[in-house]
Design a protein around this motif. Structure first.
Motif, short mmCIF file in Angstrom:
data_model
loop_
_atom_site.label_atom_id
_atom_site.label_comp_id
_atom_site.label_asym_id
_atom_site.label_seq_id
_atom_site.Cartn_x
_atom_site.Cartn_y
_atom_site.Cartn_z
N PHE A 140 0.86 -1.18 0.00
CA PHE A 140 0.00 0.00 0.00
C PHE A 140 0.90 1.23 0.00
O PHE A 140 1.15 1.85 1.03
CB PHE A 140 -0.94 -0.01 1.21
N SER A 141 1.37 1.61 -1.19
CA SER A 141 2.41 2.63 -1.31
C SER A 141 1.97 4.00 -0.84
O SER A 141 2.81 4.80 -0.42
CB SER A 141 2.89 2.71 -2.77
N TYR A 142 0.68 4.31 -0.90
CA TYR A 142 0.25 5.66 -0.53
C TYR A 142 0.44 5.96 0.95
O TYR A 142 0.43 7.12 1.36
CB TYR A 142 -1.20 5.91 -0.94
N ASP A 205 -7.53 1.46 3.12
CA ASP A 205 -6.30 1.34 3.90
C ASP A 205 -5.87 2.69 4.48
O ASP A 205 -5.44 2.76 5.64
CB ASP A 205 -5.18 0.76 3.04
N LEU A 206 -5.97 3.76 3.69
CA LEU A 206 -5.51 5.06 4.18
C LEU A 206 -6.36 5.58 5.32
O LEU A 206 -5.84 6.12 6.30
CB LEU A 206 -5.50 6.07 3.03
N VAL A 207 -7.68 5.42 5.23
CA VAL A 207 -8.54 5.88 6.31
C VAL A 207 -8.19 5.15 7.60
O VAL A 207 -8.06 5.77 8.67
CB VAL A 207 -10.03 5.68 5.94
N LEU A 301 -4.31 13.70 -3.60
CA LEU A 301 -3.13 13.11 -4.25
C LEU A 301 -2.65 13.93 -5.43
O LEU A 301 -1.46 13.91 -5.76
CB LEU A 301 -3.44 11.68 -4.68
N GLU A 302 -3.54 14.66 -6.10
CA GLU A 302 -3.12 15.46 -7.24
C GLU A 302 -2.36 16.71 -6.79
O GLU A 302 -1.84 17.45 -7.63
CB GLU A 302 -4.33 15.80 -8.11
N SER A 303 -2.29 16.94 -5.48
CA SER A 303 -1.40 17.96 -4.88
C SER A 303 -0.67 17.27 -3.73
O SER A 303 -0.79 17.65 -2.57
CB SER A 303 -2.20 19.16 -4.38
#
Length: 398
Positions: A140-142, A205-207, A301-303
């Motif tokens: 989960f790279s983010y 996963d991020l939450v 993610l776009e910033s």
């Protein structure tokens, strides 16, 4: 860790798969030791694919020492220390379990598997291998975006209080053209699920990672907008000409669900999630917004080098979201890179991922996210699918 003045021990890596993720992982293995002190020196030993010519071309292009079309022989090779699984989801279970049983450390792309049963088998194999010092991690790279890691730090430090609401959206549009060709990502047997598992897994996963909470039940809806797509002529890439034959899309194009969270900084919170590959105009729009009792956080993610932070304790007339440029050496991972204000990109997240894995191997600690965490995400995906299939209001997650 290696002693100062001595050559670090080699860590010989084999990578299975050489598509989009294979290129990203190759970049990470090439660069990681040049920027992070690891204690081990990764060596790009073998790249594995199905087609000999394309695998050899990938080897030369991506910088691996040799190419192979026999992953079983590579996994059994005593010279290999790590197996990096970047192939389509259907292959994860067989490759990862074989590698773990052969005593290889494993990095496996997300989602962990195509089914809960396969993910359970992989997690059991990882637990057994861990008893012998073999490490495993889900990609989960983010989690390794510095702004995300900084957001987690702020939330865990109580800076926004108790999280009451979560909004997580992952919006792409690469399937908006209904005449776009079939790919393996649209075949349930190969991919497991569509937008839900491909990009929705990241939002889940991020939450949970940022808040430390766990999704306990969900209520979901899935939709497939285009059910047939043209097949590509054999050997033709995505930019080539499609044939007149059409294939059946067997996965979801878009997914929506509500989720209840328990524990961590979001105990009792409710989240709304959306994952779609039909959001016209959105190329890679992953946004996470957390609303808490003392403030709020928003990431886009776009910033990706920025984090929006709201402090509800500020004086009236001074409140508002503050843009934090996450490029200071005090921010997670950033001390390894460039001077303040110099931005990093998507590829750096994979370098951070590999750095964390190799450091854990060198130090004898368990890397995260673990296969067990990957299994939990798989259970959430499965619960959303079951909720959508039977129209139930809420489906519990085991």
């Amino acid at each position: 860790m290696a002693q100062r003045g001595r050559e670090p021990e080699r860590l010989r890596v084999a990578m299975v798969g050489h598509g989009f993720m294979g290129a990203a992982h190759s970049q990470a293995w090439r660069t990681v030791a040049r920027f992070f002190p690891l204690g081990l020196e990764p060596e790009m030993s073998v790249i594995v694919g199905r087609d000999p010519d394309r695998t050899e071309a990938a080897r030369e292009h991506l910088g691996w020492e040799r190419a192979s079309t026999d992953w079983r022989a590579v996994v059994a090779d005593p010279e290999i220390d790590v197996v990096d699984v970047c192939s389509p989801g259907a292959s994860h279970v067989e490759v990862a379990i074989a590698a773990l049983r052969a005593g290889k450390h494993v990095l496996c792309e997300k989602p962990l598997a195509n089914s809960v049963a396969d993910a359970e088998a992989m997690t059991a194999a990882a637990a057994s291998a861990a008893e012998h010092g073999v490490r495993s991690m889900v990609g989960f790279s983010y989690r390794r975006v510095p702004a995300i890691a900084f957001a987690r730090r702020l939330v865990q430090d109580g800076r926004i209080g108790t999280v009451r609401q979560v909004r997580a959206l992952y919006l792409q549009d690469w399937l908006a053209d209904e005449d776009g060709p079939m790919t393996w990502r649209l075949d349930k047997e190969q991919a497991g699920s569509g937008s839900l598992g491909d990009i929705g897994a990241h939002a889940i996963d991020l939450v949970e990672h940022i808040t430390g909470a766990t999704l306990t039940s969900v209520s979901g809806t899935l939709e497939t907008f285009v059910r047939e797509r043209p097949l590509l002529a054999e050997g033709v890439g995505l930019s080539g000409t499609a044939s007149t034959e059409r294939g059946t899309v067997t996965v979801d194009d878009a997914a929506w669900f509500l989720g209840r969270l328990a524990g961590g900084a979001a105990d009792g919170a409710v989240g709304s999630f959306e994952a779609t590959r039909y959001a016209t105009g959105r190329k890679n729009g992953l946004t996470i917004e957390l609303s808490g009792t003392s403030g709020a956080i928003r990431f886009d993610l776009e910033s990706m080098n920025e984090l929006q932070v709201y402090d509800a304790s500020a004086a009236a007339g001074e409140q508002g979201f503050t843009r934090v440029l996450v490029t200071e050496p005090e921010h997670p991972y950033m001390a390894a890179w460039w001077p303040t204000g110099h931005l990093i990109g998507y590829e750096h997240t994979f370098t951070h991922e590999v750095a964390d894995l190799v450091t854990a191997i060198a130090e004898g600690t368990e890397p995260r996210p673990s296969f067990a965490e990957g299994l939990h995400v798989q259970r959430v995906l499965d619960a959303v699918e079951r909720s959508a299939a039977d129209g139930s209001s809420w489906t519990a997650i085991p």
